[in-house]
Write an enzyme that holds these catalytic residues in place. Structure first.
Site, short mmCIF file in Angstrom:
data_model
loop_
_atom_site.label_atom_id
_atom_site.label_comp_id
_atom_site.label_asym_id
_atom_site.label_seq_id
_atom_site.Cartn_x
_atom_site.Cartn_y
_atom_site.Cartn_z
CG ASN A 169 -1.76 1.57 1.45
OD1 ASN A 169 -2.75 1.42 0.44
ND2 ASN A 169 -1.48 2.28 2.17
CE1 TYR A 173 -2.74 7.14 4.51
CE2 TYR A 173 -0.62 6.08 4.48
CZ TYR A 173 -2.04 6.21 4.37
OH TYR A 173 -2.53 4.90 3.59
NE ARG A 174 -1.67 16.08 10.21
CZ ARG A 174 -2.98 16.34 10.61
NH1 ARG A 174 -3.78 16.87 9.87
NH2 ARG A 174 -3.39 16.51 11.68
CD1 TRP A 187 -0.95 5.83 8.11
CD2 TRP A 187 -0.05 4.50 9.43
NE1 TRP A 187 0.23 5.17 7.52
CE2 TRP A 187 0.80 4.44 8.48
CE3 TRP A 187 0.64 4.01 10.59
CZ2 TRP A 187 2.04 3.66 8.15
CZ3 TRP A 187 1.63 3.22 10.65
CH2 TRP A 187 2.17 2.98 9.32
CD GLU A 235 -1.55 3.15 -3.66
OE1 GLU A 235 -2.64 3.05 -3.27
OE2 GLU A 235 -0.77 2.09 -3.44
CG ASP A 285 -5.84 18.86 7.42
OD1 ASP A 285 -5.63 18.46 6.03
OD2 ASP A 285 -5.69 18.06 8.28
#
Length: 612
Positions: A169, A173-174, A187, A235, A285
């Site tokens: 995967n 994610y920041r 996560w 991906e 954000d």
């Protein structure tokens, strides 16, 4: 090109006059954000900051900061071509004899490009830091907004492997930098990385993690795409399909994970599921609000590999429109054929920037029977990450879903409040600050399609009985200027298509309910269908600003209600006295001192006036 990458894409943009270089020293603490935000919001070029204070590596921003550059990055002339590309792949013919089957060969050849290609040597491993050599402060990670908890990696391609199945995967994610060799790992509960970490915990294992920064722009996009759970589709496969060639990967030096061979930086390490989680945030954000501090896993970086002369690609998220709006649009186009395969009456759909991806979805349908709008909306709520959608507006097939002026006119003309609006509940994005619970809240369906006789004459519930009984065809919107005053109202206006917009400085519990009741009873409510109540930081005369605030600040089940003949939308802040137990976050605003400095330095940096 053996390794299409960020730097080759930068060269292409520069040859087309779509990339600028800033050679003067620039701070990675807020200043790069202010410059890049202005360029993206005005449709300006990408920019390379060659002299970042405190780092030897340049920063590039805005590579996919326009619709056209995003299409170029993904190898298509226009983003709409992505839908055609996928539609051709899934439309395989199984009849017509030998010649019919042979007609599938070009499509199957495209599908064969999906698996990544392992190489032995890679640019991403030309330089290696191990152990005590690791120092993340040397990499120009940005602090984007004034209240951010620290610098955040904003374009990370986070790679993990399922401890049971080995399935790979990659997600974006920041990552807040916590020390020279640790970061947070954002996560969320619905993310695949969280599932992998939980499986590692049950096995008593640490979870190996690799984080790529840079690579082919198609792979960066793929890390953001909401891929369906199809075996073999990951991906790397999506990037390979978009590129028409198998994606090059190399095995990590200290982790048993495949990483992009053409990345600029790779961070290798692990997350220990037995460790206590650490406080991460705040963070400005993609909602345009700060997400407040919370606890997340800690990522330990044990090695860093990189090119000999790497560039650090980053993005900023915040008040829309931002660069992520074009990545979202790419996903819209790419997954439209799949949505149509499952829900055939869908003609098109759009997630406008004001809805920040999950707050608003507009879908047009070919309508054949009563209730079809609700059937489609409920179907969408069940499709992957579409489960996070908060408001779905359904319109007829002739309406352009990305023309928001037309969409909102259709809503007032064809959706009678109470009769053609429906609230429900479901999963909500965990970043939503207004929902009734963490990751759980209300949803709203608006049926703005042309009504069938059954939909107009059906028995009314007690709620619907309060609604305006005139048909949409007889509704005559009217805007007035002689508007009433009310406690806390700072500004207000009525639009010619039936909306009453109010900005409110809310100071007490129940204030919005009282305002809605007073305004609904006033003669000025005639010819109005929607009362939009926004907070004191909203421009009542800017529809995009109004809808962005409203959609962020509502839980539809709690905050959208029928008041007389008006549908009231309470987009003001919620107070503890009203039972709202979480802290209400502020909107993102840049420091005035940073704005002033960038204004003074704009010409010194060599930036054109039209993008100031």
């Amino acid at each position: 090109m053996a390794f299409p990458d960020i730097q080759s894409f930068m060269a292409l943009l520069e040859s087309r006059g779509e990339l600028l270089r800033v050679r003067e020293p620039v701070s990675r603490d807020l200043e790069i954000t202010e410059i890049s935000d202005r360029l993206v919001k005005k449709g300006g070029p990408a920019v390379v900051f060659e002299n970042v204070v405190g780092s030897d590596y340049p920063v590039v921003m805005g590579l996919m900061g326009t619709r056209e550059r995003t299409a170029l990055a993904l190898g298509v002339h226009d983003l709409d071509d992505l839908a055609a590309k996928v539609r051709a792949l899934i439309d395989l013919k199984g009849s017509g004899g030998l010649m019919g089957m042979l007609g599938n060969l070009p499509k199957l050849r495209d599908a064969m490009n999906l698996p990544p290609r392992r190489v032995k040597r890679a640019p991403a491993q030309e330089v290696v830091w191990r152990g005590d050599e690791v120092d993340l402060s040397k990499i120009p990670v940005l602090k984007c907004w004034p209240e951010d908890g620290g610098p955040f990696v904003t374009f990370p391609l986070v790679i993990t492997k399922d401890p049971d199945t080995g399935e790979r995967n990659m997600g974006m994610y920041r990552m807040q930098v916590m020390s020279k060799n640790t970061t947070g790992m954002h996560w969320q509960r619905h993310k695949t990385g969280t599932r992998h970490l939980e499986k590692a915990r049950t096995k008593g294992q640490k979870l190996e993690v690799a984080v790529a920064i840079g690579g082919d722009p198609a792979l960066i996009y793929a890390a953001t795409a909401p891929l369906p759970p199809i075996p073999g589709l990951d991906e790397f496969a999506l990037a390979g399909y978009l590129r028409g060639q198998r994606y090059p990967v190399v095995k990590g030096l200290t982790v048993d994970l495949d990483v992009p061979a053409n990345a600029e930086f790779i961070l290798e390490g692990y997350v220990d599921p037995q460790e206590d989680w650490v406080v991460e945030g705040p963070f400005g954000d993609h909602t345009g609000f700060y997400t407040l501090p919370d606890r997340y896993p800690l990522f330990h970086v044990t090695a860093v590999t990189m090119r000999k002369a790497p560039v650090y690609p980053a993005t900023i998220v915040g008040r829309p429109p931002m660069e992520d709006a074009y990545l979202i649009e790419a996903s819209e186009r790419l997954f439209l054929p799949a949505a149509q395969l499952i829900i055939p009456e869908i003609v098109d759909y759009h997630m406008p920037p004001a809805g920040v991806a999950h707050n608003l979805v507009v879908v047009s349908i070919k309508k054949d029977f009563p209730g079809q709008a609700y059937k489609v909306a409920n179907g969408l709520f069940g499709l992957g990450q579409m489960m996070f959608a908060k408001v779905i507006v359904v319109v007829d097939d002739h309406v352009r879903v990305n023309d928001m002026d037309a969409v909102w006119r259709e809503v007032t003309q064809k959706a009678v409040p109470g009769r053609d609006t429906l609230t429900t509940r479901g999963p909500i994005d965990v970043l939503d600050h207004s929902s009734r619970g963490w990751g759980y809240g209300g949803k709203l369906i608006i049926d703005a399609t042309t009504k069938r006789p059954e939909e107009i004459g059906s028995p009314k519930s007690s709620r619907e009985a309060q609604a305006q009984d005139t048909t949409p065809e007889t509704f005559q919107p009217r805007a007035r200027t002689d508007l009433p005053t009310f406690e806390g109202v700072l500004d207000q206006t009525q639009t010619p298509d039936g909306y009453w917009i109010v900005t409110l400085d809310k100071t007490r519990a129940g204030q919005t309910r009282d305002l809605a009741a007073a305004f609904a009873a006033h003669p000025a409510a005639a010819g109005i269908r929607h009362l939009l109540i926004a907070d004191e930081h909203t421009d009542a005369h800017d529809p995009g600003d109004v809808w962005w605030t409203i959609l962020n600040n509502i839980d539809p089940e709690r905050d959208v209600w029928l008041e007389g003949q008006l549908l009231a939308w309470d987009g003001a802040k919620k107070l503890p006295e009203e039972g709202f137990v979480r802290e209400w976050p502020p909107k993102i605003v840049m420091d005035a001192s940073v704005i002033s400095r960038v204004d003074r330095m704009w010409n010194v940096y060599g930036l054109p006036e039209q993008w100031r």
